[in-house]
Design an enzyme around this catalytic site. Sequence first.
Site, PDB file in Angstrom:
ATOM      1  N   PHE A 152       0.876  -1.171   0.000  1.00  0.00           N
ATOM      2  CA  PHE A 152       0.000   0.000   0.000  1.00  0.00           C
ATOM      3  C   PHE A 152       0.916   1.225   0.000  1.00  0.00           C
ATOM      4  CE2 PHE A 152      -2.720   3.391   1.122  1.00  0.00           C
ATOM      5  CZ  PHE A 152      -3.998   3.011   0.734  1.00  0.00           C
ATOM      6  N   ASP A 238       9.369   3.009   1.650  1.00  0.00           N
ATOM      7  CA  ASP A 238       8.181   3.745   2.077  1.00  0.00           C
ATOM      8  C   ASP A 238       8.011   3.467   3.569  1.00  0.00           C
ATOM      9  OD1 ASP A 238       5.645   4.500   2.816  1.00  0.00           O
ATOM     10  OD2 ASP A 238       4.661   3.729   1.021  1.00  0.00           O
ATOM     11  N   LYS A 267       2.454  10.754   7.838  1.00  0.00           N
ATOM     12  CA  LYS A 267       1.634  10.345   8.986  1.00  0.00           C
ATOM     13  C   LYS A 267       2.110  10.907  10.333  1.00  0.00           C
ATOM     14  CE  LYS A 267      -0.408   6.242   6.862  1.00  0.00           C
ATOM     15  NZ  LYS A 267      -1.849   6.453   6.809  1.00  0.00           N
TER      16      LYS A 267
HETATM   17  C1  LIG Z   1       2.844   2.618   3.689  1.00  0.00           C
HETATM   18  C2  LIG Z   1       2.010   3.756   3.183  1.00  0.00           C
HETATM   19  N1  LIG Z   1       2.487   4.543   2.216  1.00  0.00           N
HETATM   20  C3  LIG Z   1       1.783   5.584   1.745  1.00  0.00           C
HETATM   21  C4  LIG Z   1       0.531   5.867   2.227  1.00  0.00           C
HETATM   22  C5  LIG Z   1      -0.253   7.025   1.693  1.00  0.00           C
HETATM   23  O1  LIG Z   1      -0.276   8.042   2.638  1.00  0.00           O
HETATM   24  P1  LIG Z   1      -1.384   9.187   2.593  1.00  0.00           P
HETATM   25  O2  LIG Z   1      -2.693   8.561   2.941  1.00  0.00           O
HETATM   26  O3  LIG Z   1      -0.920  10.192   3.604  1.00  0.00           O
HETATM   27  O4  LIG Z   1      -1.381   9.749   1.229  1.00  0.00           O
HETATM   28  C6  LIG Z   1      -0.017   5.057   3.227  1.00  0.00           C
HETATM   29  C7  LIG Z   1      -1.366   5.324   3.756  1.00  0.00           C
HETATM   30  O5  LIG Z   1      -1.935   4.624   4.529  1.00  0.00           O
HETATM   31  C8  LIG Z   1       0.730   3.968   3.716  1.00  0.00           C
HETATM   32  O6  LIG Z   1       0.264   3.163   4.664  1.00  0.00           O
END
Ligand SMILES: Cc1ncc(COP(=O)(O)O)c(C=O)c1O
Length: 460
Positions: A152, A238, A267
């Site tokens: 994700f 990520d 986050k």
């Molecule tokens: C591992 C990861 N990367 C990227 C994102 C995307 O982040 P955002 O919702 O702030 O765009 C998320 C969102 O849950 C995530 O869990």
Amino acid sequence: MAAVRKITLVEENSALSDLQYQEHVNPQWVRLLNALQMNVRYRRCAGVELHAEDGRRFLDFLSGYCVHNTGHNHPAIVSALQRELGQEGPVMLQSHVSDLAGELAQRLCSLAGGRLEKVFFCSSGSEGVEAAIKFARAKTGRTGLVYASGAFHGLTCGALSLMDDAFWREGFGPLLPNTEAVPFGDLKALEAKLRGGEIAAFIAEPVQSEAGIRVPPPGYLEGAQAACRRHGALFVLDEVQTGMFRAGPFLAAHHYGLDPDIVVLAKALSGGLIPCGAVLMSNRIYDSVYSSLKRAIVHTSTFSENNLAMRAGLATLDVLDREHLGERAAAMGDYMRGRLREALAGYEMVDEVRGLGLLNGIAFKAPRKLRLRVPFEGFRNIHPAMFGQLVVMRLFRDHGILTQICGNNFMVLKAAPPLVVDEEQADEFVCAMTAVVDLMHTSATFWTEALGLARRVGNI
Ligand SMILES: Cc1ncc(COP(=O)(O)O)c(C=O)c1O
């Protein structure tokens, strides 16, 4: 009499705002929360606790998907923001050098270490992943991107191109070309993709969150990094969920001794109060993008570097450091997994308790006993998430614990409380979890409840 009047007003207000939300934002979300009996109005959130207007108290074991590492509304971060606002400074001028951005970037790079020396600030995880894609292409002159199955990375078009779960993609294509998935943990498959020399980057979450809290097999990430270096591709992590001490160290990369080329954070970076993301990278990558005066702002974003986000970031780092929340995440994670393993051992539908730091999952499996298999399969056929949502609903309604199942793996319940969680709260979660697991194995009510849920959900 006054109390009765007050309750009526609260109820009236909440009905009105539900209605406005339904009319103008997202009626399906209201429907879903109502069906799950989770449409609660929160009055005050502090630390791990959520207080509802109807007097109920919940423990947050979701943390807004790893946003609230420092706990809800940490007083030090709130007052840092209040002071910042009181200064009437250049909050979002976009025509000056932001000293707060410089200070926050310096601290992030010093915590991250390795080759990470420059920061691009943005406002969300997806936006950070988009930047990482562009920067990797600019640096390598290649277009291909490889990602791990089940990942994700966010729901903007570029990030979505790095996710192979059909649910998120349906109806939104075509997405970015030259993006390919490899199984998480499979080094041979990765090497085969990299060998062609067309891949700009391999991007992965060190611990896959929404895929079901999948902890990498020993040596996998180290091997992936080495393979990227051999084939001239960038190794991008990520750390939107795993970073900011969630997994114990500042980055989960540190747990595995990695030295990534790019790291995406978001986050928890700004105390759960102001949107903020950060893309950390090497000087060489940065220079390949911002390569001349003409290209000084070739990739930018209106809200990036705004003073409130930067101030929240600085105050968040102070709290994480002062309260030793990384060490706490590691210790409390060990404690919680230990207690859960002990309490849930022997229940046939519990497959595994796994995780790193305070990013944990309780993985369920289909039962073998006919008595359980029949209802389990029945509800799985209605919707694959039905079983997991029953667990979430029971924990919430009967035990006052907020959790969720993983977005790309409905058989795993995520347990990721704020890092300020204490032993008593962890014990409360373990007791609640045990009670719900026991109920699903021993009582028909757990399963008949699913009928009610199916009826309330109606046409999914
Ligand atoms: C591992 C990861 N990367 C990227 C994102 C995307 O982040 P955002 O919702 O702030 O765009 C998320 C969102 O849950 C995530 O869990």
